[in-house]
Design an enzyme around this catalytic site. Structure first.
Site, PDB file in Angstrom:
ATOM      1  N   PRO A 443       0.811  -1.230   0.000  1.00 12.68           N
ATOM      2  CA  PRO A 443       0.000   0.000   0.000  1.00 12.68           C
ATOM      3  C   PRO A 443       0.837   1.269   0.000  1.00 12.68           C
ATOM      4  CG  PRO A 443      -0.976  -1.596   1.459  1.00 12.68           C
ATOM      5  CD  PRO A 443       0.318  -2.205   0.987  1.00 12.68           C
ATOM      6  N   CYS A 444       0.480   2.181  -0.909  1.00 16.79           N
ATOM      7  CA  CYS A 444       1.280   3.386  -1.092  1.00 16.79           C
ATOM      8  C   CYS A 444       0.748   4.580  -0.303  1.00 16.79           C
ATOM      9  CB  CYS A 444       1.319   3.755  -2.579  1.00 16.79           C
ATOM     10  SG  CYS A 444      -0.299   4.209  -3.262  1.00 16.79           S
ATOM     11  N   GLN A 445      -0.476   4.466   0.223  1.00 14.34           N
ATOM     12  CA  GLN A 445      -1.074   5.638   0.866  1.00 14.34           C
ATOM     13  C   GLN A 445      -0.253   6.200   2.027  1.00 14.34           C
ATOM     14  OE1 GLN A 445      -2.745   2.856   0.165  1.00 14.34           O
ATOM     15  NE2 GLN A 445      -4.315   3.421  -1.304  1.00 14.34           N
ATOM     16  N   PHE A 447       2.748   6.789   2.162  1.00 11.67           N
ATOM     17  CA  PHE A 447       3.813   7.637   1.648  1.00 11.67           C
ATOM     18  C   PHE A 447       3.320   8.609   0.580  1.00 11.67           C
ATOM     19  CE2 PHE A 447       5.612   3.560   2.938  1.00 11.67           C
ATOM     20  CZ  PHE A 447       6.509   3.978   3.894  1.00 11.67           C
ATOM     21  N   SER A 448       2.038   8.521   0.240  1.00 13.32           N
ATOM     22  CA  SER A 448       1.510   9.332  -0.852  1.00 13.32           C
ATOM     23  C   SER A 448       1.378  10.788  -0.441  1.00 13.32           C
ATOM     24  CB  SER A 448       0.136   8.795  -1.282  1.00 13.32           C
ATOM     25  OG  SER A 448      -0.440   9.641  -2.244  1.00 13.32           O
TER      26      SER A 448
END
Length: 723
Positions: A443-445, A447-448
């Site tokens: 999941p990238c959220q 670091f988004s």
């Protein structure tokens, strides 16, 4: 910095220091204490916020240190070349011996390095016609090495390599690799293996392996005994080859006397063998069908027991006729020890090297007849990464995805894929131990830039679980993709913990950013990629190089879809949409609607003639006005992400949008997958040609055949002892 130190001293969370960092794979296992009061919970949350803020400050300080060290590295690289240039200048007035003495004694340059500095400057001259495209510049090879701040130790080792190794090292550095001196030795070995495979050079490694095994067993006089034994084996092999030749010339005259003469010598070799090497070394050495030291041992047994003839039956009637045929494969089983093979073609040579655990680099041989490299994919999403990795040549053994709609998309489109619908934090994946590649888009959220950027403190951060899987499954390679925010200074400490943890697990790893348009994507999508390999493989890895051809514009990519209903002004729209799309965002389950952009990127969409608000159910109608600013359909968004038009997303429109926005574009996944495949197998690829596979409709287009070519069926025979 003083403010940071002061705050750090007051804070009880001292884990921002690298030496005190807890293991990352334990960061999601903190014990729960249900007895905390609400105010205690709030205090803990406040402490956590302070710690995160301190890590962000410290990360920014580290970024400044990095910039300083980078400048120093560039200066050191310049100095390395300058020493070589000075030799050229001073040699006009000094003799070689005098100049060497001056540099070694007066300037304290190590004597063994003097000529390497000289060779370095000559191999990479200042005035050079050769130019290398690098970050928008045309650089000489020397300028490329200096601009990348290549370490002096690497430069000096590079000066001692041949042209093939130097060219590959330059390519690696150009791709963004942080080349280590030890990798040059690995490159030299693997390139030599490829040359041997192509040219049919005798494989002397077999004899060397035997001598090494002898040295391990008994060092005193071990090599002398091993050499004597090998000499005796060589003499026996020559006689067996002579017997074979005579048998083939006239099968009616069996060479029984000759066989009886060599049998005692074979028995003597078998008797002496356990005194020279451990038999475990012999039994473990297997290549192909009855080859390896185990095959040589079997041949000696057959000769010693005089079981060298086969009784063959043939004929159409009853009774069958019988004949006795000499087993000619015995000569090859013996000759194998000295580098000879009955099939010396390039493909067979490469296969033998791979079976022996070696990887000849950039051979013109794929993995035909060789087990396809396997991949376990986590957080698989809608399959963008899976499409790319399969097109690169990997075979999926599992695709883990928690979202039911995304899992349904995987099952619907990849019916041969083993989809595992489960929470990564709960599922047992121990059955996949030893998989070749562990890949995923964790999941990238966290670091988004579109979110709160909590990083490691975000409950959706699955990097700790990924580290656990690496420890448990021990894959040969790892590839994890994320948003570019993972490489920002504010996340430096978390990023460094990941690299430190991988190093502790025995992996060499690097982070890099890849850009969508470099690989044919009409979208400015940039992803942070973490690639790691078990020790001893990284030297064969280069980051994928951008394609020479420009990616299509938004107008070119979507023209046919936008014109589907006959919009009269679609050509004018295409001219307006001459750029690349901003990054499609909105994959978070917390996002409640379909919206292409944040405020700062809305204008970029509008400049392309696209309304970024919500989405369209169909293309513009024929009578839509000239100044109409169309919204994109879900099909258009999917194409901008690189999905084929026949890829059918499952779920509601909102869920389809989330799957699209979260996807790792297939073209980018294929590019990095091919680079990993090359490191694992040595296969040389052409990215431009390989990308054609992504445009076809069926899956499993390039997955390497998962079989080994069958050996001839056993004939109707029986072993017959001579006499």
């Amino acid at each position: 910095m003083e403010e940071l130190k002061s705050r750090q001293a007051d804070d009880t969370n001292e884990h921002i220091l690298l030496d005190d960092v807890p293991s990352i794979d334990g960061m999601d296992n903190a014990p729960e204490d249900n007895g905390h009061a609400a105010d205690a919970d709030q205090a803990a949350a406040d402490d956590g916020d302070d710690a995160r803020e301190m890590e962000m400050l410290f990360g920014k300080e580290l970024s400044k240190v990095k910039d300083s060290i980078t400048r120093w590295r560039v200066q050191q690289a310049k100095a390395a070349f300058r020493i070589g240039d000075l030799w050229e200048e001073l040699s006009q007035d000094m003799k070689v011996g005098e100049l060497t003495a001056f540099l070694a004694n007066e300037c304290q340059v190590p004597r063994r390095d003097v000529q390497r500095y000289v060779r370095l400057a000559k191999l990479f001259p200042r005035d050079c016609a050769e130019r290398i495209a690098f970050r928008g510049e045309a650089l000489t090879p020397r300028e490329l090495l200096i601009q990348n701040g290549v370490a002096s130790s690497v430069l000096l080792d590079l000066a001692g390599q041949d042209e093939t190794v130097r060219d590959e090292a330059i390519r690696m550095i150009k791709s963004g690799r942080a080349l280590q001196a030890r990798e040059l030795r690995g490159l030299k070995r693997d390139i030599a293996l490829a040359k041997a495979a192509v040219e049919g050079t005798l494989d002397d490694r077999r004899r060397r392996a035997f001598r090494n095994a002898a040295a391990r067993k008994a060092r005193d006089k071990a090599l002398a005994a091993a050499d004597a034994w090998l000499d005796s084996l060589h003499a026996l092999t020559e006689e067996v080859c002579t017997i074979t030749q005579l048998e083939e010339e006239d099968p009616r005259v069996p060479q029984i006397d000759s066989v009886e003469a060599v049998a005692p010598r074979a028995a003597e070799l078998l008797k002496d063998l356990p005194e020279i090497v451990d038999l475990d070394f012999i039994t473990a050495s297997r290549e192909g069908f009855n080859r390896g030291w185990s095959g040589t041992y079997s041949a000696l047994q057959a000769i010693a027991e005089e079981k060298v003839y086969h009784k063959e039956h043939y004929g159409d009637g009853e009774p069958w006729q019988a004949t006795y045929t000499f087993n000619s494969s015995l000569q090859w089983q013996l000759a194998w020890a000295f580098g000879y093979d009955d099939d010396s073609g390039t493909s067979s040579a490469v296969e033998r090297m791979r079976e022996a655990g070696d990887t000849p680099l950039d051979v013109p041989v794929g993995v035909y007849g060789y087990k396809a490299p396997t991949v376990l994919e986590i957080c698989a999403g809608a399959g963008g990464q899976a499409i790319g990795l399969e097109a690169a040549g990997f075979k999926h053994v599992g695709l883990v995805e928690i979202d039911k709609d995304a899992a349904a998309t995987l099952r619907h489109n990849g019916k041969h894929w083993p989809v595992i619908e489960a929470d990564l934090r709960d599922v047992d994946l121990s059955q996949f131990e030893g998989v070749d590649l562990l890949a995923g888009g964790v999941p990238c959220q966290p670091f988004s830039q579109a979110g709160k950027r909590k990083g490691a403190a975000d409950e959706r951060d699955l990097f700790p679980k990924a580290m656990k899987l690496i420890r448990e499954l021990k894959p040969k390679a790892v590839m994890l993709e994320n948003v570019t925010g993972a490489l920002q200074a504010s996340n430096a400490m978390h990023r460094l913990r990941i690299l430190a943890r991988m190093a502790a697990l025995g992996y060499d790893a690097e982070w890099r950013i890849l850009s969508g348009p470099d690989f044919g994507l009409p979208q400015k999508r940039r992803r942070a990629i973490l690639v790691g390999f078990r020790r001893g493989i990284m030297h064969r890895f280069s980051w994928p190089e951008p394609l020479a051809k420009n990616a299509p514009t938004v107008g070119e990519a979507l023209y046919d879809l936008m014109a589907a209903n006959g919009w009269a002004h679609v050509d004018e729209w295409k001219e307006r949409a001459k750029g690349y799309a901003p990054t499609i965002i909105g994959g978070s389950q917390k996002k409640g609607g379909i919206d292409l952009a944040q405020p700062k990127s809305r204008e970029s969409w509008r400049e392309l003639g696209v309304d970024p608000g919500h989405y369209a159910k169909a293309a513009p109608e024929r009578d839509a006005p000239r100044d109409h600013m169309p919204k994109l359909t879900l099909e258009m968004m999917a194409r901008l992400q690189g999905f084929r038009d026949d890829w059918q997303l499952q779920g509601s429109n909102l869920q389809k949008f989330r799957q699209i926005a979260n996807a790792f574009p297939p073209a980018m996944a294929q590019a990095i997958g091919l680079s990993i495949l090359r490191a694992l197998t040595g296969y040389k690829f052409d990215l431009k040609k390989e990308q054609e596979r992504l445009r076809r409709k069926s899956l499993n287009l390039k997955a390497v055949p998962n079989y080994v070519e069958a050996y001839p069926a056993d004939w109707d025979s029986e072993e017959l002892a001579v006499g």
